[in-house]
Design an enzyme around this catalytic site. Sequence first.
Site, PDB file in Angstrom:
ATOM      1  N   HIS A  56       0.822  -1.224   0.000  1.00  0.00           N
ATOM      2  CA  HIS A  56       0.000   0.000   0.000  1.00  0.00           C
ATOM      3  C   HIS A  56       0.854   1.271   0.000  1.00  0.00           C
ATOM      4  O   HIS A  56       0.518   2.261   0.643  1.00  0.00           O
ATOM      5  CB  HIS A  56      -0.972   0.025   1.194  1.00  0.00           C
ATOM      6  CG  HIS A  56      -1.976  -1.079   1.167  1.00  0.00           C
ATOM      7  ND1 HIS A  56      -3.178  -0.990   0.498  1.00  0.00           N
ATOM      8  CD2 HIS A  56      -1.949  -2.317   1.701  1.00  0.00           C
ATOM      9  CE1 HIS A  56      -3.847  -2.122   0.632  1.00  0.00           C
ATOM     10  NE2 HIS A  56      -3.129  -2.950   1.350  1.00  0.00           N
ATOM     11  N   ASN A 129     -10.371  -3.071   1.993  1.00  0.00           N
ATOM     12  CA  ASN A 129      -9.989  -3.081   0.578  1.00  0.00           C
ATOM     13  C   ASN A 129     -11.229  -2.853  -0.282  1.00  0.00           C
ATOM     14  O   ASN A 129     -12.351  -2.865   0.227  1.00  0.00           O
ATOM     15  CB  ASN A 129      -9.384  -4.445   0.201  1.00  0.00           C
ATOM     16  CG  ASN A 129      -7.913  -4.551   0.554  1.00  0.00           C
ATOM     17  OD1 ASN A 129      -7.213  -3.558   0.670  1.00  0.00           O
ATOM     18  ND2 ASN A 129      -7.446  -5.777   0.712  1.00  0.00           N
TER      19      ASN A 129
END
Length: 503
Positions: A56, A129
């Site tokens: 990320h 997510n």
Amino acid sequence: MTKKKKTLTTAFGAPVGNDQNSVTAGPRGPVLMQDMHLMEKLAHFDRERIPERVVHAKGAGAYGHFQVTADVTKYTKAAFLSKVGKKTDVFVRFSTVGGEKGSADAERDPRGFAVKFYTEEGNYDLVGNNTPVFFIRDPLKFPDFIHTQKRNPATNCKDPDMFWDFLSLTPESLHQVTVLFSDRGTPATYRHMNGYSSHTFKWYNADGDYFWVQYHFKTDQKIRNFTRQEADKMRADDPDHATRDLHESIAKGDFPSWTLEMQIMTPEMARDYRYDILDITKVWPHKDVPPITVGKLVLDRNPVNYFAEVEQAAFCPGNFVPGIASSPDKMLQARLFSYHDTHLHRLGTNYQLIPVNQPKNAPELNYQRDGFMRVDDGGGSGPNYWPNSFGGPAPDPAGNEPSLPLEGDADRYEFQHPNDDFEQPGALFRKVMSDQDRANLIGNIVAHLGGAKKRIQRRQCALFHKVDPEYGGGVAKGLGLDLSDIRTLAGMSQQDLVEATSV
Ligand code: NDP
């Protein structure tokens, strides 16, 4: 009237007389060490980067609020969810997963969807997510899995062999792979995608009754995805397109929003449920557990400084408030540790003092002291131990969550539930996807899997065939593989399949 100019200063506030010419011995002589302005400027520049997030790394963020639209007090005692109409400040960070900090926003990848609620009972982080499931269901596999999505240790290039070798040896990944290689794997922007908790969490009410829950933030902008060809073009045209889109839409007053829907299950229902609610590779079909609408998330303010507010934003799935708790989902349990650990490494032991991370609506009151970059008064002259009789902050049992009975022998267990890794991706392929979605899915996989060795292609195609013959057959055809060979492989157990396709 002339505006008074601000004077340039050193980091310690002294005026700088000249910022264009270093101090030298004569016009052509070497630089003198006494040029402390130069030394300070270079030394700080040398330290501008902090460690990149391992996953990320590339992201964008914005501030906003969450507003409750339904009474959920029978499920949770969380103060920020206690009243219809109640508003709570939030910060949200979106991200890709596998790419480095400078990678393109249009990569095929899951997208992170992390929400920090600044509640009056402390910060609550929901670190989700844009997909409702995940590739693996045991955290011991996570570092290996991520290695396969990153770079080959010898070539430093992305490697389809690593990528598909691991996935084809891990059939529990099939559901997430099917989502990822549908066009949902390339969302058009961060605004045009949903956010999911993916994990099961626990909510509990004021009476101590608890419920298992899953969160779904549904985009009010409607889902919009790139086709593979559009994503390829966008990667070249504007690698930062989603970051730019979020910033520009908020700057012009077009505030993105999401509707929060919850799936809620009683412990009794979960006990007899046909899927293991702790298995993150599974969803709870909507017809079993219809989602209820709970609130609205709106983003309406851009950060002013990217590094301060987005790069240093630190989310942790273990930051809960009373009324919300973890579940025994193994992946979640590992994430409770891993995020906090990462922030200690990237930002330091006092990372909660960085303004974007501060529990700004509930002051931090405890006996943790000192450490690098303790930049507040560090607890002042108050006691630094508990128990004390000097009026220091005291524990409140209202902060305890209800007990959860657990038992069992310590061991390394596979999931015990009858785990069918093929059924739910099959439902997605057959029931949810349109003909166009299926064609794009197959084309997207062929374009990527085509880069892997043939034996790995055969193994992965056999798995797709187990999900649905049309799925496996379509990919095999696109790759020019022998269909009868794929059918034979698809009839094998995973162990035999691996043996038949290994060196
Ligand atoms: P439903 O028909 O009730 O729901 C299907 C869901 O699939 C919708 O939420 C839709 O999201 C979503 N969807 C549509 N296209 C895709 C895609 N390419 N990738 C991922 N999700 C997509 O079916 P069920 O609840 O019975 O679930 C069937 C399958 O749908 C599951 O196996 C799972 O793969 C997928 N799914 C299920 C979810 C759940 O929590 N039950 C959540 C998301 C996906 P939208 O409404 O936003 O278009």
